[in-house]
Design an enzyme around this catalytic site. Sequence first.
Site, PDB file in Angstrom:
ATOM      1  N   GLU A   1       0.895  -1.245  -0.134  1.00 22.35           N
ATOM      2  CA  GLU A   1       0.075  -0.128   0.163  1.00 22.35           C
ATOM      3  C   GLU A   1       0.742   1.134  -0.110  1.00 22.35           C
ATOM      4  O   GLU A   1       1.903   1.146   0.715  1.00 22.35           O
ATOM      5  CB  GLU A   1      -0.960   0.058   1.199  1.00 22.35           C
ATOM      6  CG  GLU A   1      -1.814   1.110   1.040  1.00 22.35           C
ATOM      7  CD  GLU A   1      -2.659   1.354   2.534  1.00 22.35           C
ATOM      8  OE1 GLU A   1      -2.535   0.406   3.306  1.00 22.35           O
ATOM      9  OE2 GLU A   1      -3.502   2.479   2.352  1.00 22.35           O
TER      10      GLU A   1
ATOM     11  N   GLY B   1       3.440   2.022  10.491  1.00 27.04           N
ATOM     12  CA  GLY B   1       3.224   1.415  11.787  1.00 27.04           C
ATOM     13  C   GLY B   1       2.822  -0.327  11.452  1.00 27.04           C
ATOM     14  O   GLY B   1       3.413  -1.227  12.396  1.00 27.04           O
TER      15      GLY B   1
ATOM     16  N   MET C   1       0.247  -3.193   8.582  1.00 24.96           N
ATOM     17  CA  MET C   1      -0.263  -3.230   7.315  1.00 24.96           C
ATOM     18  C   MET C   1      -1.384  -4.236   7.288  1.00 24.96           C
ATOM     19  O   MET C   1      -1.047  -5.331   7.713  1.00 24.96           O
ATOM     20  CB  MET C   1       0.537  -3.266   5.957  1.00 24.96           C
ATOM     21  CG  MET C   1      -0.130  -3.421   4.762  1.00 24.96           C
ATOM     22  SD  MET C   1      -0.908  -2.058   4.511  1.00 24.96           S
ATOM     23  CE  MET C   1      -2.303  -2.577   3.077  1.00 24.96           C
ATOM     24  N   GLU C   2      -2.683  -4.044   6.922  1.00 22.72           N
ATOM     25  CA  GLU C   2      -3.773  -4.809   7.038  1.00 22.72           C
ATOM     26  C   GLU C   2      -3.926  -5.660   5.826  1.00 22.72           C
ATOM     27  O   GLU C   2      -5.207  -6.459   5.669  1.00 22.72           O
ATOM     28  CB  GLU C   2      -5.036  -4.002   7.024  1.00 22.72           C
ATOM     29  CG  GLU C   2      -5.548  -3.340   5.748  1.00 22.72           C
ATOM     30  CD  GLU C   2      -4.871  -1.865   5.519  1.00 22.72           C
ATOM     31  OE1 GLU C   2      -3.817  -1.686   6.296  1.00 22.72           O
ATOM     32  OE2 GLU C   2      -5.629  -1.134   4.703  1.00 22.72           O
ATOM     33  N   ASN C   3      -2.909  -6.428   5.294  1.00 24.79           N
ATOM     34  CA  ASN C   3      -3.059  -7.452   4.234  1.00 24.79           C
ATOM     35  C   ASN C   3      -3.909  -8.463   4.466  1.00 24.79           C
ATOM     36  O   ASN C   3      -3.808  -8.927   5.629  1.00 24.79           O
ATOM     37  CB  ASN C   3      -1.762  -8.083   3.811  1.00 24.79           C
ATOM     38  CG  ASN C   3      -0.729  -6.853   3.819  1.00 24.79           C
ATOM     39  OD1 ASN C   3      -0.719  -6.256   3.144  1.00 24.79           O
ATOM     40  ND2 ASN C   3       0.381  -6.984   4.638  1.00 24.79           N
TER      41      ASN C   3
ATOM     42  N   GLU D   1      -5.326  -2.670  12.736  1.00 22.31           N
ATOM     43  CA  GLU D   1      -5.264  -3.608  11.312  1.00 22.31           C
ATOM     44  C   GLU D   1      -6.290  -4.695  11.347  1.00 22.31           C
ATOM     45  O   GLU D   1      -6.789  -5.023  10.178  1.00 22.31           O
ATOM     46  CB  GLU D   1      -3.843  -4.220  11.418  1.00 22.31           C
ATOM     47  CG  GLU D   1      -2.760  -3.459  11.615  1.00 22.31           C
ATOM     48  CD  GLU D   1      -2.819  -1.978  10.512  1.00 22.31           C
ATOM     49  OE1 GLU D   1      -3.210  -2.275   9.411  1.00 22.31           O
ATOM     50  OE2 GLU D   1      -2.232  -0.815  10.895  1.00 22.31           O
TER      51      GLU D   1
ATOM     52  N   HIS E   1      -9.523  -3.483   9.801  1.00 20.87           N
ATOM     53  CA  HIS E   1      -9.514  -3.106   8.609  1.00 20.87           C
ATOM     54  C   HIS E   1      -9.765  -4.374   7.937  1.00 20.87           C
ATOM     55  O   HIS E   1     -10.462  -4.276   6.658  1.00 20.87           O
ATOM     56  CB  HIS E   1      -8.188  -3.058   8.079  1.00 20.87           C
ATOM     57  CG  HIS E   1      -7.535  -1.637   7.971  1.00 20.87           C
ATOM     58  ND1 HIS E   1      -8.252  -0.550   7.367  1.00 20.87           N
ATOM     59  CD2 HIS E   1      -6.347  -0.888   8.383  1.00 20.87           C
ATOM     60  CE1 HIS E   1      -7.713   0.698   7.565  1.00 20.87           C
ATOM     61  NE2 HIS E   1      -6.433   0.341   7.979  1.00 20.87           N
TER      62      HIS E   1
ATOM     63  N   GLU F   1      -9.466   4.702   6.582  1.00 22.45           N
ATOM     64  CA  GLU F   1      -8.572   5.046   7.571  1.00 22.45           C
ATOM     65  C   GLU F   1      -9.258   5.810   8.377  1.00 22.45           C
ATOM     66  O   GLU F   1      -8.977   5.474   9.778  1.00 22.45           O
ATOM     67  CB  GLU F   1      -7.244   5.664   7.177  1.00 22.45           C
ATOM     68  CG  GLU F   1      -6.235   4.761   6.162  1.00 22.45           C
ATOM     69  CD  GLU F   1      -5.811   3.696   6.619  1.00 22.45           C
ATOM     70  OE1 GLU F   1      -5.858   3.349   7.939  1.00 22.45           O
ATOM     71  OE2 GLU F   1      -5.462   2.581   5.896  1.00 22.45           O
TER      72      GLU F   1
HETATM   73  C1  7MF Z   1      -3.069   3.122  13.771  1.00 16.90           C
HETATM   74  O1  7MF Z   1      -3.308   2.598   8.026  1.00 16.90           O
HETATM   75  C2  7MF Z   1      -3.381   4.149  13.126  1.00 16.90           C
HETATM   76  C3  7MF Z   1      -2.747   4.424  11.893  1.00 16.90           C
HETATM   77  C4  7MF Z   1      -1.055   2.154   6.157  1.00 16.90           C
HETATM   78  C5  7MF Z   1      -0.073   2.402   6.680  1.00 16.90           C
HETATM   79  C6  7MF Z   1      -1.519   1.684   9.273  1.00 16.90           C
HETATM   80  O2  7MF Z   1      -3.115   0.273   8.556  1.00 16.90           O
HETATM   81  C7  7MF Z   1      -2.459   1.397   8.132  1.00 16.90           C
HETATM   82  C8  7MF Z   1      -2.056   1.048   6.486  1.00 16.90           C
HETATM   83  C9  7MF Z   1       0.621   4.596   7.799  1.00 16.90           C
HETATM   84  C10 7MF Z   1       0.459   5.475   8.988  1.00 16.90           C
HETATM   85  C11 7MF Z   1      -0.342   5.040  10.141  1.00 16.90           C
HETATM   86  C12 7MF Z   1      -0.996   3.888  10.140  1.00 16.90           C
HETATM   87  C13 7MF Z   1      -0.762   2.861   8.750  1.00 16.90           C
HETATM   88  C14 7MF Z   1      -0.086   3.420   7.980  1.00 16.90           C
HETATM   89  C15 7MF Z   1      -1.788   3.556  11.645  1.00 16.90           C
HETATM   90  C16 7MF Z   1      -1.407   2.454  11.891  1.00 16.90           C
HETATM   91  C17 7MF Z   1      -1.891   2.124  13.244  1.00 16.90           C
HETATM   92  N1  7MF Z   1      -3.151   0.949   5.817  1.00 16.90           N
HETATM   93 BR1  7MF Z   1       1.392   5.169   6.387  1.00 16.90          BR
HETATM   94 ZN    ZN Z   2      -5.015   1.791   8.465  1.00 10.38          ZN
END
Ligand code: 7MF
Ligand code: ZN
Length: 884
Positions: A121, A260, A262-264, A297, A300, A319
Amino acid sequence: MAAPRQEKRRLDYKSPLFTITDVDLSFSLDLKKTVVVQKSQVKRLTPDMTQPLVLDGDSLKLLSVRVNGRETSFAETAKTLTIPVTEQEFQLEVVTEIAPADNTELMGLYVSDGKFCTQNEPEGFRRITYFLDRSDVLARYTVRISAPDGLYPFMLSNGNLVSDTVSNGVRTVTWQDPFPKPSYLFALVAGDFDELKREFVTRSGKQVAVRLYVDKGMAAFGDTAIDSVLRAMKWDEERFGLEYDLNRFNVVSVDFFNAGAMENKSLNIFNSKYVLVDPVSATDTDYENVLSVIGHEYFHNWTGDRVTLRDWFQLSLKEGLTVFRDQEFSSDLGTRAIERLKAIKVIRGPQFAEDSGPMAHPVRPDYVMEMNNFYSATVYDKGAEVIRMIHTILGEENFQKGMKLYISRHDGSAVTCEDFVAAMEDASGIDLRQFRNWYSQAGTPVVTVSMSYDESTQRCELTVKQKTPATPRQPEKKPFVIPVKMSLYDSKGCEIPLVRDGKPVPAVQIAAEECQTWVFENVPERPVPALLENFSAPVKLEYHYTEEDLRILLMHAKDPVSRYDAVQSLVNNYFFRNAENFERKQPFTEPAALIEACRYILNSDMDRRLAAYIMTLPPINSIIENFTVVNLDAVFAVYHHLRDRLAEALKDEISSFYRKSLTEYEERVQIPGSYAVTPEQMGERALSEYLLDLHARSLILAGDEAGASQAVLHHYQIADNMTDTLTAMRAAARYGLSCEAEILRDFEEKWSHNPLVFDNLFRAVAMAPRPDTLARVRELMKHRCFDIQNPNRVRALIGAFASGNPECFHVSGGSGYDFLTEIVLRLDKTNGHVAARILTPMLALKRFDRKRCDMIRGRFERILKEPKLSDSVFELVDKSLRNL
Ligand code: 7MF
Ligand code: ZN
């Protein structure tokens, strides 16, 4: 010549000309030469048979292309592969070669500490193979991973395990994901790990195997994370009625990760920072973060994976909603008031800064050059506030009806923010037409409230105005729908019921016009209004409270946020008045009301963590947000004066409360295993951090540096947990106490084998507002724990300096700016996304005095001269200069 950098526009969205229904990916893993064979079932979606297939690619070595088994002509550019096809449906085979070990951007397939992993992502998949790498192309994936048998004991991908065979010394593992998904949710992991196992039974009786993979030897650090998965699964069933949908859920922890986590689909990959905790090495905050990031995650799976995005402009659809969900999860399982204050701090700090700077963008952006720059506080945190406002306006019951409708309408498809709002509207019957401005307009509304009270008629009138400053490309703003949750208090702090036309009115009043007046009847005396309770909208509130008003709110408001805001108002007023005094070379005023407020809180029976949150001065970066143009030198001077006056005036209380808390702390550490991350203990530790800081400061001010040093060293020496250890280490570093060297040496000895823990030392040193800090940061960059390729290290040392130490970063000679410029240019060559992230503290240049603004402008012009600048850094710097 390089292709010109191009911005994409939300309104230019075009549905894809082709889709891929099924894809077969085969990986022959090798650090330097991984061969990827992609066999896709492609379907033309338009009647125009002359359109060629155009695939996305990035940094790929193309080995072959076949259509229906035959070699075909094609045209390759740096970012595309164009294949002339005339069929309606066909099989495409693309073979590429990649070098995961050389992938320093950490996007696509890369190697973290010997283990293969992916981050796709938003646009990483195109670094694996040529593909329709867009979120509205949903395919079923079958993935074969091959490697010499024994080399990578665990080889994982999304979905269900289909087979695991060995032939001729090569092991091949096959995974199949039954749910169609966009390419950004594809994941692959291969390596050796410790495996933790749990089983979960869903409320409809489905068995789920939950697995957590961590570095060898770290299994003992994984219990909290895997238990958090089970708590998240249970909570999502209970609060949202959402059940897990596969028989397997994997979480993998890696050390090198840009974000942080990733929700794969069914294979979440995490930055080890948000997985690995144990009672000795993790702070209270680390524990809370693991729960909320694991929750985020996991949630998601429904809000992101099952229902996904039409295009990246819709990022907040998943998000903002998922942050709202993880905030509710943490609030239901922990302390709601504290979770709310944490979220408010993010909005008033980084989000307000973003919304008033050159990168200001709506929750649903209209223009994007580099998508990675839009994983922002606006999209995530303001996005969550927008969802929360819908929740506030609709109420929990209607909101949940809306969620059910949203999911049932859009399960398995790629949709927009508009679809979410429409579902909320249709389920509740509440009109959200004007509310949609929150998605389309950038900028922080300023809500100005004034009150008039007529004793003879017992009527109180609140006039509520809103005005939103212009932001880049949005000079005019339409009014927002602003839910203002409120109460009225009398002079004794008793609530006055809200009555209009003889009837009770709800606590949530809506300000949807530029100006409106709210009348309240039967008001027996001039009331004190508590406005924007629970921070019911992400706005700046202006109301002329007297100090007596604020005292009443602090002591009697039923909403903890109102009590917190009462003190914030005292602090902000103090800064306004005294920044002016500083400029006029007048003496600073006595912060009498604040001293009294802290004295009251210290002696009250308020929850201790809440007390610590309310009394702790806001970060300088948030204070800055209250000034259109800020005199930084004035803010720094007022900050120190205020803290010192608080320390001196409250000296006796602080030291007696600190001694009391120390006694409890000393008693508790006598009992081995008594440390626990409970609300009570977290409260004690949070308050003792506040107390030790001011206690040490007051001793220093009284000339007793030795006493301060001794108190801090003692706090360090008896600590049986990382939170108290850091409380002491930070104080030692902040005040440059004589015990500092001993503490740092001891910490180094104990923790330099664990870089994640050692990051705490990096942060403590980098955030100390001392003249030698930059030199010490440069020195620490040579430490064996430091590694500029690891984003966690960069954020802990350099990021903490640039964003957490404004006094050193903005030092008048410009050495902070030079340092960051140097690092950004160096880092940009290997990881442009992380380079762009650490650059953000410079974006506010327009707010600063002429000299600082010019210095930053000079550094930005230098950055733009760099020949091969990444799009991420280019976009930020270019937009900043254009905004001047
Ligand atoms: C809690 O959003 C809040 C935000 C994208 C990568 C994780 O799940 C995500 C991914 C970024 C910035 C903040 C977070 C994430 C990403 C995040 C993580 C935990 N889809 Br870039
Ligand atoms: Zn997220």
